[in-house]
Every structure is written in structure tokens, then in C-alpha cells.
Design an enzyme around this catalytic site. Structure first.
Site, short mmCIF file in Angstrom:
data_model
loop_
_atom_site.label_atom_id
_atom_site.label_comp_id
_atom_site.label_asym_id
_atom_site.label_seq_id
_atom_site.Cartn_x
_atom_site.Cartn_y
_atom_site.Cartn_z
N GLN A 38 -76.79 113.62 -4.16
CA GLN A 38 -76.44 114.82 -4.93
C GLN A 38 -75.20 114.50 -5.76
O GLN A 38 -74.16 114.13 -5.21
CB GLN A 38 -76.15 116.01 -4.02
CG GLN A 38 -75.77 117.26 -4.80
CD GLN A 38 -75.21 118.38 -3.94
OE1 GLN A 38 -74.17 118.96 -4.25
NE2 GLN A 38 -75.87 118.69 -2.82
N ASP A 90 -74.12 130.69 -7.20
CA ASP A 90 -74.70 130.01 -8.36
C ASP A 90 -75.94 130.75 -8.84
O ASP A 90 -76.23 131.86 -8.41
CB ASP A 90 -75.03 128.56 -7.99
CG ASP A 90 -73.80 127.74 -7.66
OD1 ASP A 90 -72.72 128.08 -8.17
OD2 ASP A 90 -73.91 126.77 -6.88
N CYS A 441 -58.05 125.22 38.53
CA CYS A 441 -57.80 123.94 37.85
C CYS A 441 -58.28 122.76 38.70
O CYS A 441 -58.89 121.81 38.20
CB CYS A 441 -56.32 123.78 37.55
SG CYS A 441 -55.61 125.11 36.56
#
Length: 533
Positions: A38, A90, A441
Site C-alpha cells: 500500500q 475518506d 501474591c
């Protein structure tokens, strides 16, 4: 059929291209395996763009590679390019089709299900899904959709009732994709009935010293499964079978003494190290991400615990996650206090986007934040009261596990565990675990150690770690010398050590496992089936 697997988007800015010519870089990239090019230039005048497009078209034609023009339908017509790629602001794809004709390739960038369906209905030949990760030109966090957003769009395109064209339209992921994350994108971006057809890259090739080699590397990685899932088997075992296999995982811990790399809460590092040693693992508390590549190569597991959080900590976590993912070593993510502050919610979003975690472990609120709930508010690291049913919690872990394609553990008075296919509850533990600092933990440390020795089935490894940890807690609470939280901790470490040592006896006494209380959910009838050890 057109091959979208490695889609190159050009960038002529000096920061990316340097003193090289665009044509030179594109030719090299195509030789390395780029399948689509592109041409994008947001600033050049029409005449200059047309000249460059014609030059690129000649290069692409030699290699039978399609050339797509970004945005500019006029340039596509003037250069006889194969098609155009359009953004949401666009030209309308229907108008572009009328101008370019039925044979033109028209791609559209989408970032939501609505945009994707509208684009396909408007005749898009392929979709560019993104922005996936933040890039120098796209840093707005609200526009970043991550792999979860990609998967959601693919699911929308593949749901029952979708038209055949929706399911068949090719898709490529766009935004921040590089050699470090491309395999994770391809793996985690796929939906149940629809996969990505490729990835679009910019700087990973355009800025590379050797564009050909960069393209070759990306092609190889796209085709190969990521290291962290290569060994996963078919998961057909039921809970009773899994429980019977727990002792073999515990035995492996003692035989292999795997490294357990903890990037964890500063408050509990000493406790976590002692737990790791007691169960047979070899702990290291290293919060500098620059050490991670060397540590990951040692064949252990990583714990990312957000207890002590800062911007510097997140940067170090990301470095470590990328290193362990690259080596295919397991990671446990513990999003401590994920819903407490904006900093923590943002950190979860960043870390979830930057790596793959074999296990995510947290309380109900933390799991909700990982799933994308931005309204969850925690008081510190506590989950708080819950009105969720057992079914709700089980569905929560299964939903996140299916989305992330991993194992999720929801901790609480009853724990819930799922890999998306199998979902269980574990009702073991001690009241004293909630009265000491760092019990969640250190459960993460235990699970990670089990993952280090058994990656073949992360759910089995996770279940093994939970049962070992919580049954040891039960045994400690039952001891006569335990009077409260203060006497519980040393007794708990002793019981972890005792269970680990039993595995080395000539006759392995697995009576401790009889305490296991595991439930299995049948989502069809919303019923739990109780299973004991």
C-alpha cells in the site's frame, strides 16, 4: 485468491526511510515475502504521488504483487493501481467502486463491529482492523482496540445469521505490529469461526536496516505457532482425572526446581521467596526488565504482580513479558488493585495489550477490569462485597479465558478457574489466608512454579498450585500450635514444605489430596457437580 498475509504500508518520512529510496526498500521487502503493498503519502502533491505510484506499480508487477493506494482514488486511476484503501473519513466505498470499476480492490479501515458490517455491505474487498497498538502517529488510547477488539470484530463477521460475504471477507490487523508481537496478534486475534488473513506493517519493515530480512522473518513468524502455545494438547480430561494428576506436578517441582521470577509487590517479596523455596522452586526477585531475557532463557516462569505500581514498573513489566513470550515461557499476571485507580486501570490495559499470559489471577473486581469493565471501583486491593452468584463468577472467568485463550483464576472464599472449555470451583483454604499480607501474591508464585514444570496443560498446572497452596493452609489451621495469623504463617510454610517433601518418599502419600473440594460447572443446565479428591 489474493494473499494478504504480509501487507506492507509505505512511509517516506526521513525518520523511517532515512537516505534510502522508497523504491529500493519496497523492492527489497517484496523479495523478502511481502504479499501486498500500500502506497501511503499524506503530504505529497498529486503529480509527485502519481510518479511514485507508477514506479511502485512497475516493481509490483514484476513480482505479481498488488499495489494499493491509500485514500487517493485519483492517484489509483492515474497509475492504474490495483485498488485503494479507505479510512472512515475518506471517500464512500460505493463511490470509489463506481469510479474504479468492479475489478478494483477496495479496502476499508474499521475499528468496530458496526463499521465492519457497513464496510462489507458497501462492497469492501477486505478490511483493515485497528488500530491494534499505539504507534508514533496513533497514540490516542480511545482508538486502540487491541487483540480483544480485533477478535470482537471477527466474531461479528462470523456470527450465525451473517451473510456469506461477511464471513469470507479477508481481514488484516493494523497498527504497531512488529516482530515481537506478530505471532501473538495472529494467535489471540482469531475468533472461533474466523481468523485473521494477515497483518499490515509499516516501520517493522520500512525502518529495518535490511527490509528483505525483516520481511522474511515476519513471514516465518506469521506461518508458525507462537512458542508459548506450541505444546498445548487436546484438553479432554475431566476434573476427577485432573485431580489424580496433581501429585505428578508436585513431584516435578521437587525434581526440576524451576526458576520462579517474581516481579512482585515489595511488601511480600520475602514471603513469596520463602513459599517458592518451600514448594521446591528457585525464586528470584528481580524487577528490572533488562534482566528478563537472560532469566527467561533459564526455563522458568514469570509472575507480574502490580502491587507496587509506577510508570517505571510498567515499562519493566512490558520488557519482561516480551522476553518471556519470545522464549515461550509461562507468565502469570496478577492485576493487584486493578480497579482502585486510573493509573492501575491504564496499566492493566497496557499490559493486556503488550503480552500473552498463560494465567490471569485476581479477585472479582480485578477480573472484571481485565475484561474491560471501566466502572469497577476497588477500595485498595480488596474485592469488596459481591452480589454475584456462583454461576455469574464462573461465567466471568470462562468469558475472559475464552477471549484471552488462557487460564483465568478468580480468587475469593471460593475460587473459580477456567480455560474457556473447562470451568471449576475450588472450595479449599483457611480463614487465616485473608488475615495475612500477601496470601494472594504467594498463591500466584505457587501457580507460576507449577506452570514452569507443566506447560502442556496450564489448567492442570494451575489447579495443582491452588490445591497444594490451599490444602496446606487448611492443614496449618488445624494444627494445635496455630492460635491466629501470627502463628499461622510459619505453620503454613511448614505444611507447604511437607506436601512437597512427600513427593520424594519411596511411597508417595497423597492422602493430603483427599481434602480437595472441586466443583465442575455444566453451563447447559447451570448446575455444579461436586467432586472431591
Amino acid at each position: 485468491m489474493m494473499d494478504y498475509s504480509l501487507y506492507l504500508i509505505t512511509d517516506e518520512t526521513p525518520r523511517i526511510l532515512g537516505d534510502r529510496s522508497l523504491e529500493e526498500v519496497v523492492r527489497s521487502a517484496i523479495e523478502g515475502g511481502v504479499t501486498v503493498v500500500q502506497y501511503r503519502d499524506k503530504h505529497a502533491e498529486t503529480a509527485a504521488m502519481t510518479r511514485t505510484a507508477n514506479a511502485l506499480r512497475s516493481i509490483c508487477d514484476i513480482h505479481s504483487i498488488p499495489l494499493i493506494i491509500n485514500d487517493r482514488v485519483d492517484v489509483a486511476l492515474a497509475s492504474n493501481a490495483h485498488g485503494v484503501h479507505l479510512g472512515q473519513t475518506d471517500m464512500d466505498p460505493l463511490v470509489a467502486r463506481r469510479m474504479l470499476g468492479p475489478a478494483a480492490i477496495i479496502g476499508v479501515t474499521v475499528s468496530s463491529c458496526t463499521e465492519a458490517i457497513e464496510a462489507v455491505n458497501a462492497g469492501a474487498d477486505y478490511l483493515g482492523i485497528g488500530t491494534l497498538f499505539a504507534t508514533p502517529t496513533k497514540e490516542d488510547a480511545n482508538s486502540i482496540i487491541g487483540t480483544a477488539g480485533v477478535r470482537e470484530i471477527l466474531e461479528c463477521l462470523s456470527v450465525v445469521g451473517s451473510t456469506h460475504s461477511r464471513r469470507k471477507v479477508p481481514t488484516v490487523a493494523i497498527g504497531g505490529i512488529n516482530i515481537k508481537n506478530v505471532q501473538r496478534v495472529m494467535y489471540m486475534g482469531q475468533a472461533e469461526h474466523k481468523k485473521l488473513d494477515g497483518v499490515a506493517v509499516v516501520s517493522a519493515i520500512m525502518a529495518a536496516e535490511d527490509p528483505k530480512f525483516a520481511a522474511q522473518t515476519l513471514r516465518r513468524l506469521i506461518k508458525a505457532p507462537p512458542a508459548f502455545i506450541a505444546a498445548l494438547p487436546e484438553k479432554e480430561e475431566q476434573a476427577t482425572q485432573l485431580i489424580r494428576r496433581v501429585p505428578e506436578i508436585i513431584k516435578e517441582l521437587g525434581q526440576k526446581h524451576p526458576l520462579c521470577h517474581n516481579m512482585t509487590n515489595l511488601v511480600v517479596q520475602n514471603f513469596a521467596a520463602n513459599v517458592a523455596l518451600a514448594i521446591g522452586s528457585s525464586p528470584i526477585m528481580a524487577n528490572n526488565g533488562d534482566e528478563a531475557p537472560d532469566l527467561a532463557a533459564l526455563g522458568g516462569a514469570l509472575v507480574i504482580n502490580m502491587g507496587s505500581l509506577s510508570s517505571e514498573a510498567v515499562s519493566n513489566y512490558v520488557k519482561a513479558v516480551e522476553a518471556y513470550n519470545l522464549c515461550g515461557r509461562p507468565i502469570l499476571f496478577d492485576p493487584v488493585g486493578a480497579g482502585a485507580t486510573r493509573l492501575r486501570r491504564d496499566a492493566v490495559k497496557t499490559l493486556m495489550a503488550r503480552g500473552y499470559y498463560e494465567v490471569i489471577k485476581g479477585n472479582e473486581n480485578e477480573i472484571q477490569v481485565c475484561l474491560g469493565d471501566t466502572t469497577t471501583q476497588q477500595k485498595g486491593v480488596d474485592s469488596g462485597s459481591s452480589v454475584s452468584t456462583m454461576y455469574d463468577k464462573a461465567l466471568l472467568v470462562r468469558t475472559l479465558a475464552r477471549r484471552e485463550r488462557n487460564v483465568v483464576v478468580l480468587t475469593g472464599r471460593m475460587d473459580y478457574i477456567s480455560d474457556g472449555a473447562r470451568t471449576y470451583s475450588v472450595n479449599n483454604g483457611s480463614k487465616y489466608l485473608g488475615a495475612i499480607t500477601g496470601s494472594g501474591c504467594t498463591l500466584g508464585t505457587t501457580i507460576a512454579a507449577c506452570l514452569a514444570v507443566h506447560q502442556e496443560d496450564p489448567l492442570l498446572a494451575t489447579l495443582s498450585g491452588i490445591l497444594m497452596y490451599e490444602i496446606a493452609a487448611e492443614r496449618a489451621e488445624e494444627r494445635e500450635d496455630v492460635k491466629g495469623p501470627g502463628t499461622f504463617v510459619p505453620a503454613f510454610i511448614d505444611e507447604l514444605y511437607s506436601i512437597a517433601q512427600m513427593a520424594h518418599e519411596s511411597v508417595y502419600d497423597v492422602a493430603w489430596l483427599e481434602k480437595a473440594t472441586v466443583g465442575e460447572l455444566n453451563f447447559e443446565d447451570e448446575r455444579w457437580h461436586g467432586i472431591s479428591g
